[in-house]
Design a protein around this motif. Structure first.
Motif, short mmCIF file in Angstrom:
data_model
loop_
_atom_site.label_atom_id
_atom_site.label_comp_id
_atom_site.label_asym_id
_atom_site.label_seq_id
_atom_site.Cartn_x
_atom_site.Cartn_y
_atom_site.Cartn_z
N LEU A 129 1.28 -0.64 -0.87
CA LEU A 129 0.19 -0.06 0.17
C LEU A 129 0.64 1.11 -0.02
CD1 LEU A 129 -3.14 1.50 0.29
CD2 LEU A 129 -2.61 1.31 2.53
N LYS A 130 1.55 1.33 -0.23
CA LYS A 130 2.64 2.41 1.07
C LYS A 130 3.65 2.60 -0.53
CE LYS A 130 7.29 4.18 3.16
NZ LYS A 130 7.83 3.75 3.95
N GLU A 131 4.16 1.17 -1.07
CA GLU A 131 4.45 1.94 -2.62
C GLU A 131 3.30 2.38 -3.79
OE1 GLU A 131 6.62 -1.21 -5.88
OE2 GLU A 131 4.97 -1.77 -4.69
N GLU A 132 2.43 1.66 -3.28
CA GLU A 132 1.57 2.96 -4.49
C GLU A 132 0.71 3.91 -4.02
OE1 GLU A 132 -3.58 2.04 -4.07
OE2 GLU A 132 -2.51 0.58 -4.06
N GLU A 133 0.71 4.41 -2.53
CA GLU A 133 0.97 5.58 -2.39
C GLU A 133 1.98 6.59 -3.03
OE1 GLU A 133 0.47 5.31 2.11
OE2 GLU A 133 -2.11 4.61 1.51
N LEU A 134 3.04 6.20 -2.37
CA LEU A 134 3.88 6.65 -3.00
C LEU A 134 4.22 6.63 -4.93
CD1 LEU A 134 7.12 8.28 -2.59
CD2 LEU A 134 8.19 6.04 -2.85
N LEU A 135 3.80 6.02 -5.47
CA LEU A 135 3.57 6.42 -7.06
C LEU A 135 2.49 7.55 -7.06
CD1 LEU A 135 3.91 2.47 -8.60
CD2 LEU A 135 5.76 4.33 -8.48
N ILE A 136 1.20 7.01 -6.70
CA ILE A 136 0.37 8.07 -7.32
C ILE A 136 0.99 9.32 -6.58
CG2 ILE A 136 -1.71 8.33 -7.47
CD1 ILE A 136 -2.46 5.47 -6.93
N TRP A 198 -11.36 -1.33 -11.15
CA TRP A 198 -10.43 -0.35 -11.56
C TRP A 198 -11.02 1.37 -10.89
CZ3 TRP A 198 -9.27 -0.49 -17.12
CH2 TRP A 198 -9.08 -1.48 -17.37
N VAL A 199 -9.64 1.43 -10.75
CA VAL A 199 -9.73 2.51 -9.66
C VAL A 199 -9.31 4.03 -10.50
CG1 VAL A 199 -9.14 4.11 -7.70
CG2 VAL A 199 -9.49 1.38 -7.88
N PHE A 200 -9.77 5.36 -10.60
CA PHE A 200 -9.22 6.01 -11.57
C PHE A 200 -8.82 7.37 -10.67
CE2 PHE A 200 -11.55 3.44 -13.61
CZ PHE A 200 -11.60 3.36 -14.80
N TYR A 201 -7.50 7.43 -10.53
CA TYR A 201 -6.63 9.19 -9.42
C TYR A 201 -6.26 9.88 -10.46
CZ TYR A 201 -6.39 4.60 -7.03
OH TYR A 201 -6.36 3.70 -5.62
N GLY A 202 -6.69 11.38 -10.31
CA GLY A 202 -6.45 12.86 -10.43
C GLY A 202 -5.60 13.36 -9.84
N HIS A 203 -4.88 14.15 -10.04
CA HIS A 203 -3.94 14.78 -8.72
C HIS A 203 -3.77 14.55 -7.75
CE1 HIS A 203 -4.34 17.62 -12.01
NE2 HIS A 203 -5.65 17.92 -11.67
N GLY A 204 -3.25 12.47 -7.46
CA GLY A 204 -2.67 11.75 -6.71
C GLY A 204 -4.31 11.63 -5.84
N LYS A 205 -5.70 11.65 -6.02
CA LYS A 205 -6.56 11.06 -5.56
C LYS A 205 -7.84 11.15 -6.41
CE LYS A 205 -6.74 15.83 -2.68
NZ LYS A 205 -6.99 17.30 -2.74
N LYS A 206 -8.22 9.67 -5.44
CA LYS A 206 -9.35 8.95 -6.06
C LYS A 206 -10.62 9.33 -6.55
CE LYS A 206 -12.23 4.91 -5.03
NZ LYS A 206 -12.47 4.19 -3.91
#
Length: 280
Positions: A129-136, A198-206
């Motif tokens: 989860l930490k890696e996902e948050e960092l990438l996004i 499927w999850v879609f993110y814009g500007h680091g937010k879901k």
């Protein structure tokens, strides 16, 4: 008539050069500034060929000779963009024994070869989860994540579920090939929260999500149903592009391209939409 002669003059003296049909006009000082074959040619150490009009003839392609002269004048030069022209300039630099220019061309070619060998489309696999948050949070692109876990299931699948699971994966791969330059694509294969989502993110937010699984009831037991709502996934993908390279999505464009509350990050099924709009 042409003949051989030796040239040795004042550094400020101009000479006329005919390099493979390309005519150049420069000084002896420029030609002898660096320790190259041109210095040997124009310092009296070597004979040069000239024609009856006084043009010094050099039997080489003149396409890059202007770049050669600029390097002799300034000690640096902008290199060509293409690998083909870089290789051509490298050959000329080697012929005239301009070691520094030849080295620069070789490094630029090696760098281009390395870039060309790198994958055009890379999709990170989420390991935490930490890696996902960092990438996004660190990317400047919008992001699309496919959460896929075939083994996260306590009920048997319906007959079409396996095919639909594969369709979701194939659709994800297709979108990644199309939009990898504009969107960060992520694949989550370790999460236990969903089977296919499927999850879609814009500007680091879901921004939104599309869950592709549901539970259906048979006469004797429950089943897990996996769907592949292609139209809805395409729509969310186009919506997420509105977050590209801007501080916020264009609200008018969001409203024009979506019939759902994409801006607020809420996602409804078609049945829920009818209930909210008061239609039967």
């Amino acid at each position: 008539m042409s003949g051989k002669t030796t040239i040795k003059g004042n550094p400020s003296q101009y000479v006329k050069l005919n390099v493979g049909g390309c005519l150049h006009y420069t000084t002896i000082g420029t030609l002898t500034k660096h320790d190259t074959m041109l210095r040997a040619m124009f310092s009296g150490r070597m004979e040069v060929l000239s024609d009856s009009d006084g043009w010094i003839l050099i039997d080489r392609c003149g396409k890059h000779f202007g770049t050669i002269l600029n390097f002799l004048r300034d000690g640096s030069v902008s290199l060509p963009e293409t690998s083909k022209e870089l290789a051509e300039l490298l050959a000329e630099a080697k012929y005239y024994c301009i070691a520094e220019l030849a080295e620069s061309c070789t490094k630029a070619l090696n760098k281009k070869d390395k870039v060309e060998q790198e994958p055009k489309c890379g999709v990170p696999l989420i390991t935490s989860l930490k890696e996902e948050e960092l990438l996004i949070s660190s990317t400047t692109k919008p992001a699309i994540k496919l959460l896929i876990n075939r083994h996260n299931n306590k009920y048997s699948y319906t007959s079409a579920s396996d095919d639909n699971l594969l369709k979701n994966i194939e659709l994800f791969d297709k979108l990644a090939l199309w939009f990898s330059a504009r969107v960060l694509f992520l694949k989550d294969v370790i999460s236990t929260s969903e089977i296919c989502c499927w999850v879609f993110y814009g500007h680091g937010k879901k921004v939104s999500e599309v869950c592709c699984t549901s539970i259906v009831y048979a006469t004797d037991k429950k089943h897990t149903k996996v769907e592949c709502p292609e139209a809805r996934i395409y729509e969310e993908t186009l919506n997420i592009l509105l977050y590209e390279k801007s501080n916020a999505p264009d609200q008018d464009l969001m409203q024009a391209t979506s019939t759902r509350a994409a801006v607020s990050g809420m996602s409804y099924t078609s049945d829920e939409e009818e209930e909210r709009s008061g239609r039967p």
